[in-house]
Scaffold this motif. Structure first.
Motif, PDB file in Angstrom:
ATOM      1  N   VAL A 134       7.803  30.174  89.196  1.00  0.00           N
ATOM      2  CA  VAL A 134       6.756  31.174  89.477  1.00  0.00           C
ATOM      3  C   VAL A 134       7.184  32.584  89.060  1.00  0.00           C
ATOM      4  CG1 VAL A 134       5.776  29.821  91.352  1.00  0.00           C
ATOM      5  CG2 VAL A 134       7.556  31.525  91.868  1.00  0.00           C
ATOM      6  N   GLN A 135       8.430  32.736  88.636  1.00  0.00           N
ATOM      7  CA  GLN A 135       8.868  34.027  88.116  1.00  0.00           C
ATOM      8  C   GLN A 135       8.438  34.237  86.668  1.00  0.00           C
ATOM      9  OE1 GLN A 135      13.117  34.320  88.726  1.00  0.00           O
ATOM     10  NE2 GLN A 135      12.958  33.892  90.924  1.00  0.00           N
ATOM     11  N   VAL A 136       8.082  33.137  85.989  1.00  0.00           N
ATOM     12  CA  VAL A 136       7.723  33.248  84.564  1.00  0.00           C
ATOM     13  C   VAL A 136       6.302  32.798  84.265  1.00  0.00           C
ATOM     14  CG1 VAL A 136      10.120  33.008  83.791  1.00  0.00           C
ATOM     15  CG2 VAL A 136       8.713  30.951  84.094  1.00  0.00           C
ATOM     16  N   ALA A 137       5.575  32.318  85.271  1.00  0.00           N
ATOM     17  CA  ALA A 137       4.196  31.870  85.040  1.00  0.00           C
ATOM     18  C   ALA A 137       3.431  31.882  86.355  1.00  0.00           C
ATOM     19  CB  ALA A 137       4.180  30.463  84.442  1.00  0.00           C
ATOM     20  N   PRO A 138       2.126  32.138  86.311  1.00  0.00           N
ATOM     21  CA  PRO A 138       1.308  31.993  87.518  1.00  0.00           C
ATOM     22  C   PRO A 138       1.437  30.564  88.041  1.00  0.00           C
ATOM     23  CG  PRO A 138       0.078  33.106  85.790  1.00  0.00           C
ATOM     24  CD  PRO A 138       1.327  32.589  85.151  1.00  0.00           C
ATOM     25  N   PRO A 139       1.504  30.377  89.357  1.00  0.00           N
ATOM     26  CA  PRO A 139       1.821  29.054  89.910  1.00  0.00           C
ATOM     27  C   PRO A 139       0.865  27.935  89.521  1.00  0.00           C
ATOM     28  CG  PRO A 139       1.114  30.599  91.636  1.00  0.00           C
ATOM     29  CD  PRO A 139       1.366  31.399  90.401  1.00  0.00           C
ATOM     30  N   LEU A 140      -0.431  28.170  89.603  1.00  0.00           N
ATOM     31  CA  LEU A 140      -1.391  27.110  89.290  1.00  0.00           C
ATOM     32  C   LEU A 140      -1.441  26.831  87.796  1.00  0.00           C
ATOM     33  CD1 LEU A 140      -4.347  28.007  91.703  1.00  0.00           C
ATOM     34  CD2 LEU A 140      -2.327  26.578  92.113  1.00  0.00           C
ATOM     35  N   THR A 141      -1.258  27.878  86.993  1.00  0.00           N
ATOM     36  CA  THR A 141      -1.199  27.704  85.540  1.00  0.00           C
ATOM     37  C   THR A 141       0.007  26.858  85.157  1.00  0.00           C
ATOM     38  OG1 THR A 141      -2.253  29.861  85.226  1.00  0.00           O
ATOM     39  CG2 THR A 141      -1.109  28.910  83.323  1.00  0.00           C
ATOM     40  N   PHE A 142       1.148  27.165  85.766  1.00  0.00           N
ATOM     41  CA  PHE A 142       2.366  26.395  85.498  1.00  0.00           C
ATOM     42  C   PHE A 142       2.152  24.925  85.834  1.00  0.00           C
ATOM     43  CE2 PHE A 142       6.354  24.459  86.696  1.00  0.00           C
ATOM     44  CZ  PHE A 142       7.237  24.887  85.711  1.00  0.00           C
ATOM     45  N   LEU A 143       1.563  24.654  86.998  1.00  0.00           N
ATOM     46  CA  LEU A 143       1.370  23.269  87.425  1.00  0.00           C
ATOM     47  C   LEU A 143       0.348  22.537  86.562  1.00  0.00           C
ATOM     48  CD1 LEU A 143       1.412  23.673  91.304  1.00  0.00           C
ATOM     49  CD2 LEU A 143       3.147  22.550  89.889  1.00  0.00           C
ATOM     50  N   ALA A 144      -0.696  23.235  86.117  1.00  0.00           N
ATOM     51  CA  ALA A 144      -1.689  22.597  85.245  1.00  0.00           C
ATOM     52  C   ALA A 144      -1.030  22.116  83.957  1.00  0.00           C
ATOM     53  CB  ALA A 144      -2.812  23.583  84.936  1.00  0.00           C
ATOM     54  N   ILE A 145      -0.149  22.941  83.402  1.00  0.00           N
ATOM     55  CA  ILE A 145       0.585  22.557  82.191  1.00  0.00           C
ATOM     56  C   ILE A 145       1.540  21.417  82.499  1.00  0.00           C
ATOM     57  CG2 ILE A 145       2.222  23.338  80.433  1.00  0.00           C
ATOM     58  CD1 ILE A 145       1.012  26.165  80.814  1.00  0.00           C
ATOM     59  N   ARG A 146       2.243  21.536  83.626  1.00  0.00           N
ATOM     60  CA  ARG A 146       3.217  20.503  84.001  1.00  0.00           C
ATOM     61  C   ARG A 146       2.565  19.136  84.100  1.00  0.00           C
ATOM     62  NH1 ARG A 146       5.999  19.546  89.988  1.00  0.00           N
ATOM     63  NH2 ARG A 146       6.405  17.333  89.630  1.00  0.00           N
ATOM     64  N   PHE A 147       1.442  19.053  84.810  1.00  0.00           N
ATOM     65  CA  PHE A 147       0.820  17.749  85.014  1.00  0.00           C
ATOM     66  C   PHE A 147       0.144  17.243  83.745  1.00  0.00           C
ATOM     67  CE2 PHE A 147       0.922  19.075  89.587  1.00  0.00           C
ATOM     68  CZ  PHE A 147       1.832  18.103  89.970  1.00  0.00           C
ATOM     69  N   GLY A 148      -0.292  18.155  82.876  1.00  0.00           N
ATOM     70  CA  GLY A 148      -0.805  17.725  81.586  1.00  0.00           C
ATOM     71  C   GLY A 148       0.283  17.066  80.757  1.00  0.00           C
ATOM     72  N   ILE A 149       1.462  17.680  80.731  1.00  0.00           N
ATOM     73  CA  ILE A 149       2.605  17.101  80.011  1.00  0.00           C
ATOM     74  C   ILE A 149       3.009  15.771  80.638  1.00  0.00           C
ATOM     75  CG2 ILE A 149       5.041  17.415  79.441  1.00  0.00           C
ATOM     76  CD1 ILE A 149       4.485  20.439  79.337  1.00  0.00           C
ATOM     77  N   ALA A 150       3.086  15.740  81.970  1.00  0.00           N
ATOM     78  CA  ALA A 150       3.494  14.518  82.666  1.00  0.00           C
ATOM     79  C   ALA A 150       2.540  13.366  82.352  1.00  0.00           C
ATOM     80  CB  ALA A 150       3.550  14.768  84.174  1.00  0.00           C
ATOM     81  N   PHE A 151       1.236  13.646  82.324  1.00  0.00           N
ATOM     82  CA  PHE A 151       0.273  12.585  82.009  1.00  0.00           C
ATOM     83  C   PHE A 151       0.499  12.049  80.597  1.00  0.00           C
ATOM     84  CE2 PHE A 151      -3.671  11.596  79.723  1.00  0.00           C
ATOM     85  CZ  PHE A 151      -3.978  10.395  80.342  1.00  0.00           C
ATOM     86  N   LEU A 152       0.671  12.940  79.621  1.00  0.00           N
ATOM     87  CA  LEU A 152       0.856  12.503  78.241  1.00  0.00           C
ATOM     88  C   LEU A 152       2.107  11.634  78.106  1.00  0.00           C
ATOM     89  CD1 LEU A 152      -0.075  15.767  76.308  1.00  0.00           C
ATOM     90  CD2 LEU A 152      -1.438  13.670  76.513  1.00  0.00           C
ATOM     91  N   VAL A 153       3.187  12.035  78.785  1.00  0.00           N
ATOM     92  CA  VAL A 153       4.433  11.256  78.717  1.00  0.00           C
ATOM     93  C   VAL A 153       4.240   9.890  79.367  1.00  0.00           C
ATOM     94  CG1 VAL A 153       6.834  11.154  79.473  1.00  0.00           C
ATOM     95  CG2 VAL A 153       5.894  13.309  78.632  1.00  0.00           C
ATOM     96  N   MET A 154       3.617   9.857  80.549  1.00  0.00           N
ATOM     97  CA  MET A 154       3.423   8.580  81.237  1.00  0.00           C
ATOM     98  C   MET A 154       2.446   7.688  80.477  1.00  0.00           C
ATOM     99  SD  MET A 154       3.548   9.384  85.335  1.00  0.00           S
ATOM    100  CE  MET A 154       2.667  10.952  85.325  1.00  0.00           C
TER     101      MET A 154
END
Length: 300
Positions: free
Chosen positions: A29-49
């Protein structure tokens, strides 16, 4: 109950990985807004899975009931729980958020009684009382005592997030435990990302991302290492010890999370923290300790 060294090693590795996520979130959260960071994280996680499922020739859940269960799990466990916790990281120490999240087994046990019909034994009731008392002691000192090192707003929204996680856990026990866990996790990640993207656009400046090494490694850690590392360790632990016995390792999480936050972020650990952690850990252990038939299955 007999545990071999392999079970202890797996349990300690899982708890360390799970607990480290709170410190990593504080960096994120020091480098990105929290919800924005998580939206990207879960998008990446879905693609990998999804890629892993494709390689393994397995697909997403076909049963409509399982699909909707996974969608709601993504909303509760990923979007609501982690979203609120990451917002709390802005004003609250990672050790405080980790402590609140660690109370989830206590809330789950309380919810499982009316929803799942799981009986509240005297041991579980004593564990609930003991764990709640220990948590209250820590929270009183951190929020209203002489030190007051944490923010009440962050405590409040992290608590709501933890309750969402407990609700998701009960939902999974009731409707999703039979399904393919990887496929269910993939749908969870996708549904969380779908919910978080418009929410982030509405509430945050989604362009306020500091691209650099910290953003890259926190995304990689949370989207890939946590998604697959924690999942694989948890399944290995269940295979070695059984699901009921494996859950007893959750009593280590509050202390490990505070230790990691102290080492990585120089967060304060006070005497009341350590004093309160003892009944919290024992309470979680009492609530999750397998007995009777479950215990026999866990050892087998």
């Amino acid at each position: 109950m007999r545990f071999g060294w392999q079970v202890f090693a797996l349990g300690l590795a899982f708890c360390t990985l799970w607990s480290s996520a709170f410190t990593v979130g504080k960096f994120a959260v020091q480098v990105a807004p929290p919800l924005t960071f998580l939206a990207i994280r879960f998008g990446i996680a879905f693609l990998v899975m999804w890629a892993v499922l494709t390689v393994m020739k397995r697909g997403l859940p076909k049963d409509r009931k399982d699909l909707w269960t996974a969608i709601w799990l993504g909303i509760l466990n990923n979007a609501a729980y982690l979203g609120l916790c990451f917002i709390a990281f802005r004003t609250t120490s990672s050790s405080m958020v980790a402590l609140i999240a660690s109370l989830m087994p206590l809330v789950t046990a309380a919810l499982a009684w009316p929803v799942l019909g799981e009986g509240l034994t005297l041991r579980k009731i004593a564990g609930l009382v003991l764990g709640t008392a220990g948590a209250w002691y820590i929270l009183w000192n951190r929020l209203g005592g002489d030190l007051q090192v944490d923010d009440p707003f962050g405590f409040g929204i992290a608590t709501i997030g933890m309750i969402c996680l407990a609700c998701g856990t009960v939902l999974y026990k009731k409707r999703g435990a039979h399904a393919d866990p990887l496929a269910m996790n993939a749908v969870q990640a996708l549904s969380a990302s779908v919910v978080l993207i418009p929410t982030a656009f509405l509430l945050e400046d989604v362009t306020a991302i500091t691209f650099g090494w910290t953003f890259i490694w926190t995304q990689a850690y949370t989207a890939i290492i946590m998604t697959f590392g924690a999942l694989l360790l948890w399944f290995a632990l269940i295979r070695q010890a059984g699901a009921a016995a494996a859950s007893t390792f959750h009593f280590l999480n509050p202390g490990i999370a505070m230790l990691i936050a102290w080492l990585a972020l120089n967060e304060t650990i006070t005497v009341p923290d350590v004093t309160g952690l003892i009944p919290v850990a024992v309470g979680i252990l009492m609530v999750n300790w397998p007995s009777g038939k479950k215990k026999a299955q866990a050892i087998a």
